[in-house]
Scaffold this active site. Structure first.
Site, PDB file in Angstrom:
ATOM      1  N   CYS A  15       5.615   1.797   5.123  1.00 26.92           N
ATOM      2  CA  CYS A  15       4.601   2.287   6.204  1.00 26.92           C
ATOM      3  C   CYS A  15       4.735   1.295   7.311  1.00 26.92           C
ATOM      4  CB  CYS A  15       3.076   2.388   5.562  1.00 26.92           C
ATOM      5  SG  CYS A  15       2.443   0.875   4.892  1.00 26.92           S
ATOM      6  N   ASN A  18       2.488  -2.410   5.892  1.00 28.59           N
ATOM      7  CA  ASN A  18       2.325  -2.642   4.409  1.00 28.59           C
ATOM      8  C   ASN A  18       1.104  -3.322   3.977  1.00 28.59           C
ATOM      9  OD1 ASN A  18       4.654  -5.145   2.118  1.00 28.59           O
ATOM     10  ND2 ASN A  18       3.869  -2.789   1.796  1.00 28.59           N
ATOM     11  N   CYS A  20      -1.807  -0.875   3.853  1.00 25.23           N
ATOM     12  CA  CYS A  20      -2.579   0.094   3.302  1.00 25.23           C
ATOM     13  C   CYS A  20      -1.854   1.192   2.706  1.00 25.23           C
ATOM     14  CB  CYS A  20      -3.082   0.923   4.466  1.00 25.23           C
ATOM     15  SG  CYS A  20      -4.281  -0.512   5.699  1.00 25.23           S
ATOM     16  N   ARG A  21      -1.032   2.100   3.075  1.00 26.69           N
ATOM     17  CA  ARG A  21      -0.438   3.237   2.516  1.00 26.69           C
ATOM     18  C   ARG A  21       0.589   2.968   1.515  1.00 26.69           C
ATOM     19  NH1 ARG A  21       0.931   6.066   7.831  1.00 26.69           N
ATOM     20  NH2 ARG A  21       1.064   4.037   8.631  1.00 26.69           N
ATOM     21  N   SER A  22       1.539   1.884   1.936  1.00 24.76           N
ATOM     22  CA  SER A  22       2.745   1.781   0.976  1.00 24.76           C
ATOM     23  C   SER A  22       2.126   1.028  -0.132  1.00 24.76           C
ATOM     24  CB  SER A  22       4.085   1.286   1.676  1.00 24.76           C
ATOM     25  OG  SER A  22       3.712   0.138   2.342  1.00 24.76           O
ATOM     26  N   ASP A 130      -2.358   7.439   8.819  1.00 24.96           N
ATOM     27  CA  ASP A 130      -2.636   6.197   8.569  1.00 24.96           C
ATOM     28  C   ASP A 130      -4.300   5.769   8.749  1.00 24.96           C
ATOM     29  OD1 ASP A 130      -3.041   3.238   9.180  1.00 24.96           O
ATOM     30  OD2 ASP A 130      -1.911   3.261  11.000  1.00 24.96           O
TER      31      ASP A 130
HETATM   32  P1  4NP Z   1      -0.268   0.895   6.866  1.00 26.73           P
HETATM   33  O1  4NP Z   1      -1.562   0.872   7.915  1.00 26.73           O
HETATM   34  O2  4NP Z   1       0.853   1.155   7.819  1.00 26.73           O
HETATM   35  O3  4NP Z   1      -0.618   2.112   6.060  1.00 26.73           O
HETATM   36  O4  4NP Z   1      -0.123  -0.548   6.284  1.00 26.73           O
HETATM   37  C1  4NP Z   1      -1.707  -0.119   9.101  1.00 26.73           C
HETATM   38  C2  4NP Z   1      -1.745  -1.589   9.017  1.00 26.73           C
HETATM   39  C3  4NP Z   1      -2.139  -2.372  10.089  1.00 26.73           C
HETATM   40  C4  4NP Z   1      -1.734  -1.677  11.254  1.00 26.73           C
HETATM   41  C5  4NP Z   1      -1.662  -0.353  11.465  1.00 26.73           C
HETATM   42  C6  4NP Z   1      -1.639   0.482  10.355  1.00 26.73           C
HETATM   43  N1  4NP Z   1      -2.103  -2.409  12.547  1.00 26.73           N
HETATM   44  O5  4NP Z   1      -2.051  -1.879  13.646  1.00 26.73           O
HETATM   45  O6  4NP Z   1      -2.243  -3.723  12.259  1.00 26.73           O
END
Ligand code: 4NP
Length: 166
Positions: A15, A18, A20-22, A130
């Site tokens: 993702c 790294n 939240c989703r992955s 997201d």
């Molecule tokens: P992820 O979520 O891609 O599912 O881990 C996010 C985590 C951090 C950010 C965006 C999405 N960020 O902008 O910091």
């Protein structure tokens, strides 16, 4: 030099951050594969580097915990060159990260690139939204979609392994 039979079923979920989703996808596949006694290399990474070294977002840890899975020991990392040879599959959680992965792929990469929902009938190409800027409910919603996607991936990996053995 690259590869090895024990890595033939390897999956890297990707993702953006790294955190939240992955990490949730990694936790779900690890748990489901283990429950079935299916040996499979599982990891996750981000296309971005903002959160390198951090544990998953507390909201992701919480939703996983509510579903009986501990992801608190994970640490964020960015996708790297070797991943394109170590894993049979690199599985992005949404289209924009699939593009990010593709942009980093070495020309002779052996990993196959696709998206989490591609293995779910009728849902190929679907993004896992997201949840980072959402509420706790967004994490529950992501967890639900991720579970469906991972279940389909596990079935695919088991079939692939059977094919390799045959
Ligand atoms: P992820 O979520 O891609 O599912 O881990 C996010 C985590 C951090 C950010 C965006 C999405 N960020 O902008 O910091």
């Amino acid at each position: 030099m690259h590869g090895g039979i024990e890595h033939r079923s390897g999956v890297l979920f990707v993702c953006l951050g790294n955190i939240c989703r992955s990490p949730m996808a990694e936790g779900v596949l690890r748990e489901m594969a283990q429950a079935q006694g299916f040996a499979c290399l599982v990891d996750s990474a981000g296309t971005a580097s903002y959160h390198v070294g951090s544990p998953p977002d507390p909201r992701a840890i919480a939703v996983a915990g509510r579903h009986g899975i501990d992801i608190s020991e994970q640490a964020a990392r960015q996708i790297e060159r070797d991943d394109f040879y170590r894993f049979a599959h690199i599985v992005a959680l949404d289209r924009s990260n699939l593009e990010g992965v593709r942009a980093r792929a070495p020309r002779d990469a052996t990993a196959r690139l696709s998206m989490l929902m591609d293995r779910v009938e009728g849902r190929a190409g679907e993004n896992v939204a997201d949840p980072y800027y959402g509420e706790a409910a967004a994490f529950e919603a992501a967890w639900e979609v991720i579970t469906i996607g991972v279940e389909a991936w596990l079935a695919h990996l088991v079939n692939e392994a059977k094919g390799l053995k045959a």
